[in-house]
Design a protein around this motif. Structure first.
Motif, PDB file in Angstrom:
ATOM      1  N   PHE A 195       0.826  -1.206   0.000  1.00 48.72           N
ATOM      2  CA  PHE A 195       0.000   0.000   0.000  1.00 48.72           C
ATOM      3  C   PHE A 195       0.862   1.259   0.000  1.00 48.72           C
ATOM      4  N   VAL A 196       1.954   1.224   0.744  1.00 48.73           N
ATOM      5  CA  VAL A 196       2.833   2.399   0.779  1.00 48.73           C
ATOM      6  C   VAL A 196       3.396   2.689  -0.604  1.00 48.73           C
ATOM      7  N   ASP A 197       3.747   1.647  -1.356  1.00 50.15           N
ATOM      8  CA  ASP A 197       4.246   1.855  -2.710  1.00 50.15           C
ATOM      9  C   ASP A 197       3.172   2.426  -3.628  1.00 50.15           C
ATOM     10  N   ARG A 198       1.894   2.164  -3.340  1.00 46.00           N
ATOM     11  CA  ARG A 198       0.793   2.694  -4.146  1.00 46.00           C
ATOM     12  C   ARG A 198       0.463   4.142  -3.787  1.00 46.00           C
ATOM     13  N   TRP A 199       0.567   4.463  -2.515  1.00 41.90           N
ATOM     14  CA  TRP A 199       0.041   5.722  -2.011  1.00 41.90           C
ATOM     15  C   TRP A 199       1.078   6.844  -2.041  1.00 41.90           C
ATOM     16  N   LEU A 238      -3.681  -6.560  -4.967  1.00 44.37           N
ATOM     17  CA  LEU A 238      -2.792  -6.577  -3.818  1.00 44.37           C
ATOM     18  C   LEU A 238      -1.891  -7.798  -3.866  1.00 44.37           C
ATOM     19  N   ARG A 239      -2.464  -8.953  -4.184  1.00 43.35           N
ATOM     20  CA  ARG A 239      -1.678 -10.191  -4.226  1.00 43.35           C
ATOM     21  C   ARG A 239      -0.575 -10.094  -5.269  1.00 43.35           C
ATOM     22  N   ARG A 240      -0.906  -9.528  -6.434  1.00 47.94           N
ATOM     23  CA  ARG A 240       0.094  -9.441  -7.501  1.00 47.94           C
ATOM     24  C   ARG A 240       1.217  -8.497  -7.116  1.00 47.94           C
ATOM     25  N   GLU A 241       0.896  -7.363  -6.555  1.00 48.09           N
ATOM     26  CA  GLU A 241       1.945  -6.413  -6.185  1.00 48.09           C
ATOM     27  C   GLU A 241       2.799  -6.959  -5.047  1.00 48.09           C
ATOM     28  N   PRO A 259      22.901   3.453   3.375  1.00 51.26           N
ATOM     29  CA  PRO A 259      23.031   3.757   1.946  1.00 51.26           C
ATOM     30  C   PRO A 259      23.042   2.507   1.077  1.00 51.26           C
ATOM     31  N   LEU A 260      23.525   1.380   1.608  1.00 47.41           N
ATOM     32  CA  LEU A 260      23.496   0.136   0.825  1.00 47.41           C
ATOM     33  C   LEU A 260      22.064  -0.295   0.555  1.00 47.41           C
ATOM     34  N   LEU A 261      21.220  -0.226   1.570  1.00 46.81           N
ATOM     35  CA  LEU A 261      19.830  -0.643   1.405  1.00 46.81           C
ATOM     36  C   LEU A 261      19.068   0.318   0.509  1.00 46.81           C
ATOM     37  N   LEU A 262      19.340   1.602   0.640  1.00 51.49           N
ATOM     38  CA  LEU A 262      18.687   2.585  -0.228  1.00 51.49           C
ATOM     39  C   LEU A 262      19.115   2.388  -1.679  1.00 51.49           C
ATOM     40  N   ALA A 263      20.381   2.022  -1.875  1.00 52.95           N
ATOM     41  CA  ALA A 263      20.865   1.812  -3.231  1.00 52.95           C
ATOM     42  C   ALA A 263      20.148   0.656  -3.908  1.00 52.95           C
ATOM     43  N   ALA A 264      19.701  -0.301  -3.107  1.00 53.25           N
ATOM     44  CA  ALA A 264      19.083  -1.504  -3.660  1.00 53.25           C
ATOM     45  C   ALA A 264      17.576  -1.377  -3.817  1.00 53.25           C
ATOM     46  N   ALA A 265      16.999  -0.255  -3.447  1.00 56.05           N
ATOM     47  CA  ALA A 265      15.539  -0.120  -3.438  1.00 56.05           C
ATOM     48  C   ALA A 265      15.091   0.962  -4.414  1.00 56.05           C
ATOM     49  N   PRO A 266      14.689   0.606  -5.630  1.00 53.04           N
ATOM     50  CA  PRO A 266      14.126   1.590  -6.559  1.00 53.04           C
ATOM     51  C   PRO A 266      12.875   2.236  -5.968  1.00 53.04           C
ATOM     52  N   PRO A 267      12.526   3.445  -6.376  1.00 55.04           N
ATOM     53  CA  PRO A 267      11.403   4.166  -5.765  1.00 55.04           C
ATOM     54  C   PRO A 267      10.104   3.365  -5.698  1.00 55.04           C
ATOM     55  N   ASP A 268       9.742   2.635  -6.754  1.00 58.47           N
ATOM     56  CA  ASP A 268       8.478   1.916  -6.768  1.00 58.47           C
ATOM     57  C   ASP A 268       8.462   0.703  -5.844  1.00 58.47           C
ATOM     58  N   TYR A 269       9.619   0.330  -5.318  1.00 58.49           N
ATOM     59  CA  TYR A 269       9.701  -0.880  -4.493  1.00 58.49           C
ATOM     60  C   TYR A 269      10.174  -0.613  -3.068  1.00 58.49           C
ATOM     61  N   ARG A 270      10.376   0.648  -2.707  1.00 63.25           N
ATOM     62  CA  ARG A 270      10.943   0.938  -1.392  1.00 63.25           C
ATOM     63  C   ARG A 270      10.052   0.451  -0.256  1.00 63.25           C
ATOM     64  N   GLY A 271       8.746   0.649  -0.386  1.00 65.01           N
ATOM     65  CA  GLY A 271       7.850   0.208   0.669  1.00 65.01           C
ATOM     66  C   GLY A 271       7.904  -1.291   0.859  1.00 65.01           C
ATOM     67  N   ARG A 272       7.903  -2.039  -0.246  1.00 64.09           N
ATOM     68  CA  ARG A 272       7.906  -3.499  -0.144  1.00 64.09           C
ATOM     69  C   ARG A 272       9.263  -4.039   0.280  1.00 64.09           C
TER      70      ARG A 272
END
Length: 463
Positions: free
Chosen positions: A73-77, A227-230, A354-367
């Motif tokens: 939901f966070v990635d959607r909102w 929701l299941r797919r995302e 910074p390592l974790l942020l580097a690995a998380a594209p904007p659309d996937y940060r919440g997940r």
């Protein structure tokens, strides 16, 4: 001209102010509930420890059950709006509990009081599962570059540690001097301050009224995905990223090593350090002070060594120091070593951000956060349970000496924990790619590469 009191930038400073005030409120709130349940509601009752443990369990249920789904939901909102709504909800929940707290303790059965407290804690931490990933994404937009992100993580760590040094001493006078309702009201007001701070933030490229704090809005078709797919997409992305998996594995290994300290340290203090139980609080203060020192130094260390090298170095040093701590026999030496041990442990958290942020594209940060945090939290819980079982059952009668060194069940488990942390350090040295390659290696063919941001192995937390 940049104001002298600005931390990194103006908007990060505002976000930090909200976090600082809210963290103190959380520390006061958590300590107040534990004190009230233990000393008022369940005073002299044999079930008092179980009643207190229910508070911890309620928060853990929210993390483990709600956390993984919240990221979808966070990635959607809208991220900023999610943070604001979370603060409104949490403030309202505390306001309701405050109103109920004006009733005398004997006005309701103990079971009803506990149900109200547990439900409030559960809902507060449920809202927190939406707030934390949203803040993670907003932080990534407000702060760029490994050095500044490490510095932001260090400031955040120091703030959290300071809150747990300042908050608990405030809780007791508020509870016993003014009453439960006023201690709860204090926390409610901190949510209002946090709300105002978040509302004042302006994010890059969004103008005065940010529409998409976590980045550009998704196409409409993607927002309508199930929701299941995302959720499945997020799991596939995480599992397909060797870098993220490596970060998660070393964090889980590290948590298994460090989690034992939270369960056994009180017994180590009385049995091995030969200290009175009333001195146990000083060990917590030593860890808090070490956490502040490590957090403030973390950004500078990352700038010198780089995030990757700092990560495995901090794990190796922490492991050696934890083994050394297990051999202490004096309270003074143990307290000093515990302070030193916490410094690289906190630097580790700063380096991994910074390592974790580097690995998380904007659309996937919440997940990404919704997978990372519950798994590491579960590892910490399992470590605490396993270490207590080993020291109290399997190794209860394990006493002996080797090379002139005496061993007992508690110090043996702590020493083994240090060796596990060392194992995590060697694993990190071999498994983590260079920081500058992290984003490229984690992005899949259809996923945009994201900028480098926080979480990982942490010391045992009372929250």
């Amino acid at each position: 001209m940049t104001p002298r009191l600005t931390l990194i930038n103006r908007d990060y400073t505002r976000l930090w102010i909200g976090q600082a005030v809210s963290s103190v409120g959380d520390a006061v709130f958590s300590t107040t509930l534990v004190l009230w349940v233990a000393t008022v509601l369940a005073k002299d009752e044999p079930w008092a420890p179980l009643a207190v443990s229910g508070i911890v369990m309620a928060s853990s249920v929210a993390v483990l059950v709600i956390g993984p789904l919240a990221g979808v939901f966070v990635d959607r909102w809208d991220k900023r709006a999610t943070m604001l709504r979370s603060e409104v909800l949490r403030g309202a929940l505390v306001a309701v509990l405050t109103a109920v707290a004006f009733l005398p303790a004997d006005a309701l059965p103990a079971g009803v009081w506990l149900a109200v407290v547990y439900a409030t804690v559960l809902l507060l931490h449920t809202a927190g599962q939406f707030f934390s990933p949203a803040r993670f994404a907003v932080l990534a937009d407000l702060v760029t570059g490994d050095a500044d992100r490490a510095r932001a993580a260090g400031i955040g760590q120091a703030t959290g540690e300071t809150a747990w040094i300042v908050g608990p001493p405030l809780a007791a006078p508020l509870l016993f001097g003014a009453g439960l309702q006023w201690a709860l009201l204090f926390n409610g007001l901190t949510y209002a301050v946090s709300y105002a701070a978040i509302r004042s933030i302006r994010l890059p490229g969004t103008g005065t009224n940010p529409a998409g704090p976590g980045g550009p809005r998704r196409p409409a078709g993607r927002q309508r995905a199930s929701l299941r797919r995302e959720f499945a997409d997020g799991l596939r992305f995480f599992a397909g990223s060797g870098f993220l998996v490596a970060l998660l594995l070393l964090s889980v290994i590290g948590q298994f090593g460090i989690g034992a300290l939270g369960t056994l340290n009180v017994f180590f203090a009385t049995d091995n350090l030969h200290a009175d139980a009333r001195l146990y609080g000083y060990l917590g203060m030593a860890m808090g002070a070490g956490g502040i020192a490590g957090a403030l130094a973390g950004g500078r260390v990352v700038r010198w060594l780089g995030a990757r090298r700092t990560t495995w170095t901090a794990l190796l040093v922490s492991g050696v120091l934890l083994v050394a701590y297990s051999r202490q026999t004096s309270f003074t030496g143990g307290t000093a070593l515990l302070f030193v041990f916490t410094v690289p442990l906190t630097v580790l958290n700063t380096a991994m951000s910074p390592l974790l942020l580097a690995a998380a594209p904007p659309d996937y940060r919440g997940r990404v956060m919704a997978v990372f945090y519950p798994v590491t939290r579960l590892a910490s819980m399992l470590s605490a349970t396993l270490s207590g079982w080993l020291a109290g059952s399997v190794l209860r009668d394990a006493h002996g000496s080797l090379g002139g060194l005496r061993f007992g069940p508690v110090d043996t488990v702590i020493a083994a924990s240090g060796l596990i942390v060392l194992l995590a350090g060697f694993y990190a040295m071999a498994a983590l790619p260079r920081t500058e390659d992290a984003a490229g290696r984690t992005a899949g063919p259809d996923v945009p590469k994201g900028p480098p941001a926080p979480h990982p192995v942490s010391r045992p937390e009372p929250r």
